[in-house]
Design a protein around this motif. Structure first.
Motif, PDB file in Angstrom:
ATOM      1  N   PHE A 105       0.813  -1.223   0.000  1.00 14.17           N
ATOM      2  CA  PHE A 105       0.000   0.000   0.000  1.00 14.17           C
ATOM      3  C   PHE A 105       0.843   1.268   0.000  1.00 14.17           C
ATOM      4  CE2 PHE A 105       0.029  -1.752   4.370  1.00 14.17           C
ATOM      5  CZ  PHE A 105       0.818  -0.797   4.977  1.00 14.17           C
ATOM      6  N   HIS A 106       0.174   2.353  -0.366  1.00 11.99           N
ATOM      7  CA  HIS A 106       0.835   3.657  -0.326  1.00 11.99           C
ATOM      8  C   HIS A 106       0.552   4.265   1.037  1.00 11.99           C
ATOM      9  CE1 HIS A 106       1.406   3.395  -4.611  1.00 11.99           C
ATOM     10  NE2 HIS A 106       0.174   2.923  -4.674  1.00 11.99           N
ATOM     11  N   THR A 107       1.523   4.961   1.541  1.00 11.65           N
ATOM     12  CA  THR A 107       1.314   5.570   2.841  1.00 11.65           C
ATOM     13  C   THR A 107       1.577   7.063   2.751  1.00 11.65           C
ATOM     14  OG1 THR A 107       2.184   5.734   5.054  1.00 11.65           O
ATOM     15  CG2 THR A 107       3.635   4.728   3.436  1.00 11.65           C
ATOM     16  N   SER A 108       0.819   7.819   3.503  1.00  6.84           N
ATOM     17  CA  SER A 108       1.039   9.260   3.524  1.00  6.84           C
ATOM     18  C   SER A 108       1.575   9.681   4.893  1.00  6.84           C
ATOM     19  CB  SER A 108      -0.256   9.993   3.212  1.00  6.84           C
ATOM     20  OG  SER A 108      -1.229   9.671   4.175  1.00  6.84           O
ATOM     21  N   THR A 109       2.066   8.694   5.660  1.00 15.31           N
ATOM     22  CA  THR A 109       2.623   9.034   6.976  1.00 15.31           C
ATOM     23  C   THR A 109       4.065   8.535   7.061  1.00 15.31           C
ATOM     24  OG1 THR A 109       1.840   6.972   7.919  1.00 15.31           O
ATOM     25  CG2 THR A 109       0.396   8.867   8.133  1.00 15.31           C
ATOM     26  N   ASN A 110       4.711   8.835   8.162  1.00 17.64           N
ATOM     27  CA  ASN A 110       6.103   8.425   8.341  1.00 17.64           C
ATOM     28  C   ASN A 110       6.185   7.087   9.068  1.00 17.64           C
ATOM     29  OD1 ASN A 110       5.175   9.210  10.754  1.00 17.64           O
ATOM     30  ND2 ASN A 110       6.942  10.468  11.325  1.00 17.64           N
ATOM     31  N   VAL A 111       5.281   6.188   8.717  1.00 18.17           N
ATOM     32  CA  VAL A 111       5.169   4.921   9.450  1.00 18.17           C
ATOM     33  C   VAL A 111       6.495   4.156   9.500  1.00 18.17           C
ATOM     34  CG1 VAL A 111       4.172   3.754   7.437  1.00 18.17           C
ATOM     35  CG2 VAL A 111       3.793   2.828   9.702  1.00 18.17           C
ATOM     36  N   LEU A 155       2.347  -2.776  12.241  1.00 17.03           N
ATOM     37  CA  LEU A 155       3.111  -1.747  11.543  1.00 17.03           C
ATOM     38  C   LEU A 155       2.767  -0.356  12.070  1.00 17.03           C
ATOM     39  CD1 LEU A 155       5.023  -0.967   9.248  1.00 17.03           C
ATOM     40  CD2 LEU A 155       3.126  -1.167   7.661  1.00 17.03           C
ATOM     41  N   TYR A 156       1.488  -0.123  12.375  1.00 20.18           N
ATOM     42  CA  TYR A 156       1.047   1.234  12.714  1.00 20.18           C
ATOM     43  C   TYR A 156       1.043   1.558  14.207  1.00 20.18           C
ATOM     44  CZ  TYR A 156       0.223   2.921   8.073  1.00 20.18           C
ATOM     45  OH  TYR A 156       0.429   3.371   6.814  1.00 20.18           O
ATOM     46  N   SER A 192       3.395   4.256  15.118  1.00 24.00           N
ATOM     47  CA  SER A 192       3.016   5.598  14.657  1.00 24.00           C
ATOM     48  C   SER A 192       1.993   6.220  15.597  1.00 24.00           C
ATOM     49  CB  SER A 192       2.414   5.536  13.257  1.00 24.00           C
ATOM     50  OG  SER A 192       3.361   5.049  12.353  1.00 24.00           O
ATOM     51  N   ALA A 220      -3.823  -6.363  -1.556  1.00 27.71           N
ATOM     52  CA  ALA A 220      -3.176  -5.050  -1.564  1.00 27.71           C
ATOM     53  C   ALA A 220      -4.212  -3.933  -1.422  1.00 27.71           C
ATOM     54  CB  ALA A 220      -2.375  -4.866  -2.841  1.00 27.71           C
ATOM     55  N   GLN A 239      -4.842  -1.446   1.690  1.00 30.14           N
ATOM     56  CA  GLN A 239      -4.783  -0.002   1.414  1.00 30.14           C
ATOM     57  C   GLN A 239      -5.977   0.710   2.056  1.00 30.14           C
ATOM     58  OE1 GLN A 239      -2.314   1.808  -0.898  1.00 30.14           O
ATOM     59  NE2 GLN A 239      -3.132   3.226   0.618  1.00 30.14           N
ATOM     60  N   VAL A 249      -5.411   0.941   5.762  1.00 26.06           N
ATOM     61  CA  VAL A 249      -4.336   1.916   6.012  1.00 26.06           C
ATOM     62  C   VAL A 249      -4.860   3.338   5.839  1.00 26.06           C
ATOM     63  CG1 VAL A 249      -2.204   2.820   5.013  1.00 26.06           C
ATOM     64  CG2 VAL A 249      -2.403   0.393   5.554  1.00 26.06           C
ATOM     65  N   GLU A 303      -4.662   6.119   8.613  1.00 29.48           N
ATOM     66  CA  GLU A 303      -3.919   7.359   8.380  1.00 29.48           C
ATOM     67  C   GLU A 303      -4.861   8.556   8.448  1.00 29.48           C
ATOM     68  OE1 GLU A 303      -1.408   6.923   4.920  1.00 29.48           O
ATOM     69  OE2 GLU A 303      -0.007   5.720   6.094  1.00 29.48           O
ATOM     70  N   HIS A 354      -4.073  11.732  10.602  1.00 25.94           N
ATOM     71  CA  HIS A 354      -4.032  13.081  10.034  1.00 25.94           C
ATOM     72  C   HIS A 354      -5.079  14.012  10.647  1.00 25.94           C
ATOM     73  CE1 HIS A 354      -1.010  12.230   7.174  1.00 25.94           C
ATOM     74  NE2 HIS A 354      -1.733  11.498   6.360  1.00 25.94           N
ATOM     75  N   GLN A 377      -2.170  17.794   5.723  1.00 28.37           N
ATOM     76  CA  GLN A 377      -1.861  17.192   4.444  1.00 28.37           C
ATOM     77  C   GLN A 377      -2.916  16.159   4.047  1.00 28.37           C
ATOM     78  OE1 GLN A 377       1.764  14.985   6.361  1.00 28.37           O
ATOM     79  NE2 GLN A 377       1.433  14.213   4.334  1.00 28.37           N
TER      80      GLN A 377
END
Lengths: 227, 443
Positions: free
Chosen positions: A185-191, B311-312, B315, B339, B343, B346, B350, B354, B404
């Motif tokens: 996946f794409h991430t927009s955070t600094n994970v 993973l998260y 964060s 995938a 996504q 995620v 996120e 944010h 952002q």
């Protein structure tokens, strides 16, 4: 390692020229073939460390070319370049026998880091690995620095191993996400940075010499010497 | 079965059965009334005829002859001759029935039972001191009338049963056809625009209104399909055409001899943000046209969420929050695109990082056996009136203008959920609760 030799099969000549210039500046030997037929011809004449194939070529599909290359017995690593936004293409590319996959447009640093990781001789996991005063025992999954035992989680160990495998060269955040966490996946955070800083706190904290470095605009590097 | 009762065709059938029952019931009632009154009049005439004969015999001057006549009646007929005070003088009915067991109707007919006969009788004053009661057994007539009534009720009941059964059969047939159409449309809504609705009879159009409807829907689908193919072609061409100059632009910028590295980095960052919007838009349109349906496989959702949570976690910790995922005890699988589904999760996480970051807040990832993935935070949520808008493309709530994000994150989650045949449902509890509902059995 001697100069890395790359064969780039790409129909966009001006892009190929730009990549060639960048390669020259970094000291790699790049040969460019505009499509499949000359690519197969030049492969017969010369050895390459790594192949970069565009997914869409004028005369054939990049995946078809990859299959004929594999059938002809060439086993060097192959990186596929593909257009934007095609989530499903990656799986197809890897299934067709590619070793890595990069979506256009890409940062040259990203391409370079991936190519270096592809041609890198794999670490022998039977022996004790050393970097400065860091010792890694891959069999026992034990890490120590300056004789002091360091406890790592299994994911931190995998991250450390990947950094060590590619020591003295940059790895990108995307490479870490794909290879250590097996995520697309794409991430927009600094994970990824958060995990790196946790690992760094265990490996580097309290030692004069840092082993894990941040490469601005690229990613991270494990190694001794210049930052 | 429950659905069958809700069908419009069964309701219509029941309504028509009701109307038919009222109409037929009315006709049968009139018929019954006419037959019954005809039979009663005929029977009454027989009584009058016997009375006339008796009167004739008496008026012929022979009082004894009348007594003899009334003493030997034919079967089913009774006579009682009396004086004006009621004393018995002749006939087969010696004792007059008591008033308690006798009913006198509005037309002066007497009704009573005598020797198991249902008697309908009439009193006649033949002379000043001569009163004659003439009665007939009405058992047979009454039985006939009852039988007619009975068969009419049976006919009406049969009509009702037949109507309901017919309605049921019709409703089932309609439901079957509607189900075939629904199933086809469901597939298409899931993104399979090549799906068509089959004809019921050996796959050919037999010209009935259902097949006409099917043909019309299929024609409309073909039109939509060709439009989507055309749109995809445009998107693909756009991607292909823009890819080249953008790739070159990025490469050139990277290699430009620069005196101001910071400016170059900023320009590269700008290009990258254009590219990420572009990539998100492309994958959105590809998903909405259903092209990403290949590469679906059975995946362990619990394990997938575990990976993402691991993973998260860090964060969230760094943002002074806590991410909590308790894996369900059983293995929960779904037919999904690994995938893309990760996504989606995620993006939701996120989104919290944010927009809903709040010290000490807890974020829960939950997975239920009926395939609902829930991400619930206890942050400030969003204004309730904005809830339905936040999955729209490029919608960024005023509060988040300065942070952002490209305003495509939740649209992407929504598109991914729909690609899987599921939905994204947003609600407010303590904070925002986002649920991805995956279909139970999908293939």
């Amino acid at each position: 390692m001697s100069k890395m030799t790359i064969l780039l099969v790409e129909d966009d000549t001006s892009l190929a020229e730009l990549i060639a210039t960048a390669c020259q500046a970094r000291g790699y030997a790049l040969t460019h073939a505009p499509h499949a037929t000359p690519a197969l011809a030049v492969l017969k004449a010369q050895h390459f460390d790594v192949l970069v194939l565009d997914r869409m070529l004028p005369d054939t599909d990049g995946l078809t070319l990859l299959q004929s290359i594999r059938q002809a017995g060439y086993d060097m690593p192959v990186l596929i370049l593909s257009a934007l936004g095609e989530v499903e293409d990656r799986v197809q590319g890897l299934q067709a026998g590619a070793d890595d996959y990069l979506i256009k447009p890409f940062a040259f640093d990203e391409l370079e880091a991936r190519l270096l990781a592809l041609v890198r001789r794999k670490t022998n996991t039977q022996e004790i690995l050393k970097l400065a005063d860091l010792t890694i025992d891959p069999m026992q999954r034990q890490v120590s620095r300056g004789g002091k035992q360091i406890d790592l989680t299994s994911r931190e160990f995998a991250l450390l191993m990947y950094l060590y495998d590619n020591r003295q060269q940059a790895v990108t955040r995307k490479m870490l996400l794909e290879n250590v966490w097996q995520q697309q996946f794409h991430t927009s955070t600094n994970v990824i940075d958060v995990h790196i800083s946790k690992l760094r706190a265990k490996i580097d904290k309290g030692f004069a010499q840092s082993l894990i470095h941040t490469m601005r605009g690229v990613g991270f590097m494990m190694g001794v010497g210049d930052e | 079965m429950n659905r069958l009762f809700k069908t419009a065709s069964l309701k219509a059938a029941l309504f028509y059965v009701g109307v038919a029952m009222v109409a037929v019931g009315a006709v049968l009632a009139v018929l019954y009334w006419q037959i019954a009154s005809h039979l009663i009049i005929r029977a009454d005439n027989a009584v009058w005829r016997d009375a006339a004969i008796a009167t004739y015999i008496y008026e012929s001057g022979d009082s004894d002859a009348l007594v003899a006549y009334v003493n030997k009646p034919v079967g089913g007929v009774i006579y009682r001759l009396s004086d004006s005070l009621g004393a018995y003088r002749g006939g087969n009915l010696e004792k007059f029935p008591t008033p308690a067991t006798t009913h006198r109707d509005e037309n002066d007919w007497l009704h009573f039972t005598y020797k198991q006969m249902q008697i309908r009788a009439r009193l006649l004053q033949i002379d000043a001191d001569v009163i004659l009661l003439v009665g007939h057994d009405r058992g047979a007539t009454n039985a006939l009338i009852a039988q007619i009534k009975h068969s009419f009720i049976i006919a009406l009941g049969g009509l009702a049963l037949l109507g309901v059964f017919g309605g049921w059969v019709m409703a089932r047939r309609v439901l079957k056809r509607v189900d075939v159409i629904n199933e086809g449309l469901h597939k298409i809504m899931g993104g399979d625009f090549t799906a068509r609705i089959p004809f019921m009879h050996n796959g050919t159009d037999n010209g009935d209104e259902w097949d006409t409807l099917t043909t019309q829907i299929n024609d409309a689908l073909s039109r939509i399909d060709s439009l989507i193919v055309a749109m995809r072609q445009v998107t693909d061409n756009l991607a292909h055409d823009l890819r080249r100059p953008l790739t070159r632009l990025r490469a050139r910028l990277e290699q430009m001899p620069t005196t101001d590295a910071a400016q170059t980095q900023a320009a590269l960052a700008d290009i990258d943000s254009i590219l990420s919007v572009f990539a998100a838009l492309l994958s959105l349109s590809r998903m909405e046209s259903g092209t990403a349906r290949t590469d679906f496989e059975t995946i362990n959702i619990g394990a997938m969420l575990g990976e993402i949570a691991a993973l998260y976690e860090a964060s969230f910790e760094e943002a002074d929050m806590r991410l909590v995922f308790v894996p369900p005890p059983q293995t929960i699988t779904a037919y999904a695109h690994y995938a893309l589904l990760s996504q989606a999760v995620v993006n939701l996480l996120e989104n919290v990082l944010h927009h809903a970051a709040k010290p000490k807040a807890q974020v829960h990832i939950n997975l239920t056996p009926d395939l609902i993935i829930e991400i619930a935070d206890n942050g400030d949520g969003v204004p309730p009136e904005e809830l339905s808008r936040i999955t729209e493309r490029f919608v960024r709530l005023d509060a988040s203008r300065h942070t952002q994000g490209d305003g495509l994150g939740l649209s992407l989650v929504d598109a991914i959920a729909r690609l899987h045949g599921g939905t994204l449902q947003l609600s407010l509890n303590k904070g925002l609760v986002a649920q991805i509902h995956l279909p139970q059995k999908s293939k």
